[in-house]
Design an enzyme around this catalytic site. Structure first.
Site, PDB file in Angstrom:
ATOM      1  N   LYS A 249     -32.616 -52.586  42.072  1.00  0.00           N
ATOM      2  CA  LYS A 249     -33.651 -51.948  42.893  1.00  0.00           C
ATOM      3  C   LYS A 249     -33.032 -51.452  44.200  1.00  0.00           C
ATOM      4  O   LYS A 249     -32.177 -52.106  44.784  1.00  0.00           O
ATOM      5  CB  LYS A 249     -34.782 -52.931  43.176  1.00  0.00           C
ATOM      6  CG  LYS A 249     -35.606 -53.214  41.911  1.00  0.00           C
ATOM      7  CD  LYS A 249     -36.814 -54.060  42.192  1.00  0.00           C
ATOM      8  CE  LYS A 249     -37.873 -53.379  42.989  1.00  0.00           C
ATOM      9  NZ  LYS A 249     -38.722 -52.433  42.278  1.00  0.00           N
TER      10      LYS A 249
ATOM     11  N   THR B  66     -34.235 -51.402  47.123  1.00  0.00           N
ATOM     12  CA  THR B  66     -34.485 -52.299  48.257  1.00  0.00           C
ATOM     13  C   THR B  66     -33.289 -53.215  48.484  1.00  0.00           C
ATOM     14  O   THR B  66     -32.858 -53.412  49.617  1.00  0.00           O
ATOM     15  CB  THR B  66     -35.761 -53.137  48.009  1.00  0.00           C
ATOM     16  OG1 THR B  66     -36.856 -52.250  47.813  1.00  0.00           O
ATOM     17  CG2 THR B  66     -36.055 -54.070  49.170  1.00  0.00           C
TER      18      THR B  66
ATOM     19  N   GLU C  87     -26.787 -61.152  37.789  1.00  0.00           N
ATOM     20  CA  GLU C  87     -25.695 -61.425  38.721  1.00  0.00           C
ATOM     21  C   GLU C  87     -25.937 -60.611  39.974  1.00  0.00           C
ATOM     22  O   GLU C  87     -26.121 -59.394  39.913  1.00  0.00           O
ATOM     23  CB  GLU C  87     -24.348 -61.058  38.105  1.00  0.00           C
ATOM     24  CG  GLU C  87     -23.152 -61.502  38.941  1.00  0.00           C
ATOM     25  CD  GLU C  87     -22.565 -60.388  39.793  1.00  0.00           C
ATOM     26  OE1 GLU C  87     -21.996 -60.696  40.852  1.00  0.00           O
ATOM     27  OE2 GLU C  87     -22.695 -59.214  39.425  1.00  0.00           O
TER      28      GLU C  87
ATOM     29  N   TYR D  46     -27.745 -57.104  17.374  1.00  0.00           N
ATOM     30  CA  TYR D  46     -27.205 -58.276  18.074  1.00  0.00           C
ATOM     31  C   TYR D  46     -27.559 -59.554  17.317  1.00  0.00           C
ATOM     32  O   TYR D  46     -26.730 -60.441  17.145  1.00  0.00           O
ATOM     33  CB  TYR D  46     -27.763 -58.317  19.502  1.00  0.00           C
ATOM     34  CG  TYR D  46     -27.066 -59.311  20.390  1.00  0.00           C
ATOM     35  CD1 TYR D  46     -25.881 -58.976  21.036  1.00  0.00           C
ATOM     36  CD2 TYR D  46     -27.586 -60.582  20.595  1.00  0.00           C
ATOM     37  CE1 TYR D  46     -25.230 -59.884  21.854  1.00  0.00           C
ATOM     38  CE2 TYR D  46     -26.945 -61.491  21.411  1.00  0.00           C
ATOM     39  CZ  TYR D  46     -25.763 -61.140  22.037  1.00  0.00           C
ATOM     40  OH  TYR D  46     -25.123 -62.058  22.846  1.00  0.00           O
TER      41      TYR D  46
END
Length: 188
Positions: A111, A113, A137, A170
């Site tokens: 984001k 921000t 992370e 996956y």
């Protein structure tokens, strides 16, 4: 591949459990309090960070080795906020649990921000038929401590639908992070 809209995201979450818990609108405040937005956006879903963090520390003078990662390299914190030391990083997880459809690849972007404060969010793509909490992370690229807020928006997921299903998903491969819950450290 085409990017999926708010209508598609809402339908997949409500009818197929793609995102749980699911917030069907974009939340920008709770009562009089402002929050970093989360929930459905026009062409994505803004995820929240849970209140479980693993903050990297060098108290044991360990070498960072992805094939033999030492859990003692982290300090566990359960809190509404996480302070990341300068030029360090922390791991966290999403509040949301994801179930990615077989014909969809999901990309995560940080984001603005946080990015405008020097905090970078890194997540690898969520592959077809992967499911679990997303391990996040956070890198603090600044020379000052940086704050992350739990239960507020931290990143946006974009859903890309393929025109055909993959041969091997996956889940088919038995991916090592399939079904992960909580903050998950590196596995080999």
């Amino acid at each position: 591949m085409s990017i999926k809209s708010d209508k598609w995201i809402r339908r997949m979450a409500q009818e197929h459990g793609m995102i749980e818990p699911f917030v069907e609108r974009q939340v920008r405040g709770e009562g009089a309090d402002r929050v970093i937005s989360f929930g459905v956006s026009s062409y994505g879903y803004d995820v929240r960070c849970a209140d479980e963090f693993k903050v990297f520390t060098n108290i044991n003078s360990a070498t960072v080795d992805p094939k033999n990662f030492d859990e003692k390299s982290f300090v566990d914190i359960k809190s509404d906020v996480c302070i990341i030391p300068p030029n360090s990083f922390a791991l966290a997880r999403t509040v949301e649990y994801f179930r990615i459809p077989r014909n969809v690849l999901t990309i995560c972007l940080g984001k603005s921000t946080y990015a405008r404060c020097g905090i970078i969010v890194n997540v690898t793509p969520l592959e077809p038929e992967w499911e679990g909490h997303v391990t996040l992370e956070f890198s603090n690229t600044t020379t000052l401590p940086a704050k992350i807020y739990a239960n507020e928006g931290v990143a946006q997921m974009l859903f890309l639908e393929s025109d055909e299903e993959c041969e091997v998903s996956y889940k088919d491969r038995g991916g090592k992070y399939q079904g992960q819950r909580g903050v998950t450290l590196p596995r080999t």
